[in-house]
Write a protein that holds these residues in place. Structure first.
Motif, mmCIF file in Angstrom:
data_model
loop_
_atom_site.group_PDB
_atom_site.id
_atom_site.type_symbol
_atom_site.label_atom_id
_atom_site.label_comp_id
_atom_site.label_asym_id
_atom_site.label_seq_id
_atom_site.Cartn_x
_atom_site.Cartn_y
_atom_site.Cartn_z
ATOM 1 N N LEU A 9 -13.009 21.219 5.327
ATOM 2 C CA LEU A 9 -11.714 20.798 4.797
ATOM 3 C C LEU A 9 -11.538 19.282 4.916
ATOM 4 O O LEU A 9 -11.087 18.625 3.975
ATOM 5 C CB LEU A 9 -10.590 21.516 5.538
ATOM 6 C CG LEU A 9 -9.209 21.476 4.928
ATOM 7 C CD1 LEU A 9 -9.205 22.080 3.526
ATOM 8 C CD2 LEU A 9 -8.245 22.247 5.821
ATOM 9 N N CYS A 10 -11.934 18.702 6.046
ATOM 10 C CA CYS A 10 -11.814 17.256 6.232
ATOM 11 C C CYS A 10 -12.722 16.508 5.260
ATOM 12 O O CYS A 10 -12.337 15.473 4.720
ATOM 13 C CB CYS A 10 -12.134 16.879 7.670
ATOM 14 S SG CYS A 10 -10.852 17.373 8.841
ATOM 15 N N GLN A 12 -13.553 17.595 2.346
ATOM 16 C CA GLN A 12 -12.910 17.780 1.041
ATOM 17 C C GLN A 12 -11.764 16.784 0.857
ATOM 18 O O GLN A 12 -11.527 16.297 -0.244
ATOM 19 C CB GLN A 12 -12.380 19.206 0.936
ATOM 20 C CG GLN A 12 -11.687 19.530 -0.354
ATOM 21 C CD GLN A 12 -11.148 20.961 -0.352
ATOM 22 O OE1 GLN A 12 -11.457 21.759 0.528
ATOM 23 N NE2 GLN A 12 -10.335 21.280 -1.328
ATOM 24 N N TYR A 13 -11.053 16.455 1.940
ATOM 25 C CA TYR A 13 -9.906 15.551 1.885
ATOM 26 C C TYR A 13 -10.277 14.093 2.170
ATOM 27 O O TYR A 13 -9.399 13.259 2.337
ATOM 28 C CB TYR A 13 -8.836 15.980 2.881
ATOM 29 C CG TYR A 13 -8.119 17.270 2.539
ATOM 30 C CD1 TYR A 13 -8.190 17.835 1.273
ATOM 31 C CD2 TYR A 13 -7.363 17.921 3.496
ATOM 32 C CE1 TYR A 13 -7.526 19.007 0.977
ATOM 33 C CE2 TYR A 13 -6.688 19.089 3.208
ATOM 34 C CZ TYR A 13 -6.776 19.627 1.942
ATOM 35 O OH TYR A 13 -6.108 20.788 1.654
ATOM 36 N N ARG A 16 -8.189 10.709 1.540
ATOM 37 C CA ARG A 16 -6.805 11.080 1.227
ATOM 38 C C ARG A 16 -5.955 11.068 2.489
ATOM 39 O O ARG A 16 -6.450 11.247 3.596
ATOM 40 C CB ARG A 16 -6.788 12.471 0.594
ATOM 41 C CG ARG A 16 -7.598 12.459 -0.705
ATOM 42 C CD ARG A 16 -7.550 13.726 -1.438
ATOM 43 N NE ARG A 16 -6.225 13.919 -2.024
ATOM 44 C CZ ARG A 16 -5.886 14.999 -2.701
ATOM 45 N NH1 ARG A 16 -6.772 15.955 -2.883
ATOM 46 N NH2 ARG A 16 -4.688 15.119 -3.196
ATOM 47 N N VAL A 18 -3.571 12.520 5.173
ATOM 48 C CA VAL A 18 -3.374 13.865 5.711
ATOM 49 C C VAL A 18 -2.435 13.834 6.907
ATOM 50 O O VAL A 18 -2.172 12.783 7.496
ATOM 51 C CB VAL A 18 -4.718 14.504 6.146
ATOM 52 C CG1 VAL A 18 -5.634 14.730 4.968
ATOM 53 C CG2 VAL A 18 -5.400 13.683 7.222
ATOM 54 N N LEU A 79 -2.325 17.935 3.322
ATOM 55 C CA LEU A 79 -2.260 16.652 2.627
ATOM 56 C C LEU A 79 -0.928 15.996 2.924
ATOM 57 O O LEU A 79 0.122 16.617 2.790
ATOM 58 C CB LEU A 79 -2.431 16.839 1.123
ATOM 59 C CG LEU A 79 -3.830 17.228 0.661
ATOM 60 C CD1 LEU A 79 -3.833 17.484 -0.839
ATOM 61 C CD2 LEU A 79 -4.838 16.166 1.016
#
Length: 85
Positions: A9-10, A12-13, A16, A18, A79
């Motif tokens: 998940l990290c 993927q982000y 960005r 968060v 996010l």
């Protein structure tokens, strides 16, 4: 959730903003700048950015991206745009 889930998940982000909540109840806001097998590294979000003055740039542990949070300590991640913008 597992460490592997938060690692994915990290990644993927990456890049960005968060909001990360840890098991001890702390909440961290920042932009994901790096993820390794043990930590996610955040660049802190400052509320006074672009308002003039001076700054010191990045600081912190290992990669110079602000600060690291152990993946095993993460209780939740979202996010930040959902909360700030």
């Amino acid at each position: 959730m597992s460490v592997e889930h938060y690692h994915k998940l990290c990644n993927q982000y990456m890049g960005r903003a968060v909001r990360i909540r840890t098991h001890d109840g702390r909440v961290h806001h920042g932009i994901i700048r790096h993820v390794d097998r043990r930590r996610v590294y955040l660049e802190p979000i400052r509320s006074n950015r672009n308002l003039g003055g001076f700054g010191y740039g990045y600081y912190g542990y290992g990669y110079g991206f602000g600060f690291g949070i152990a993946l095993g300590a993460i209780a939740g991640i979202a996010l930040a745009s959902l909360f700030f913008w």
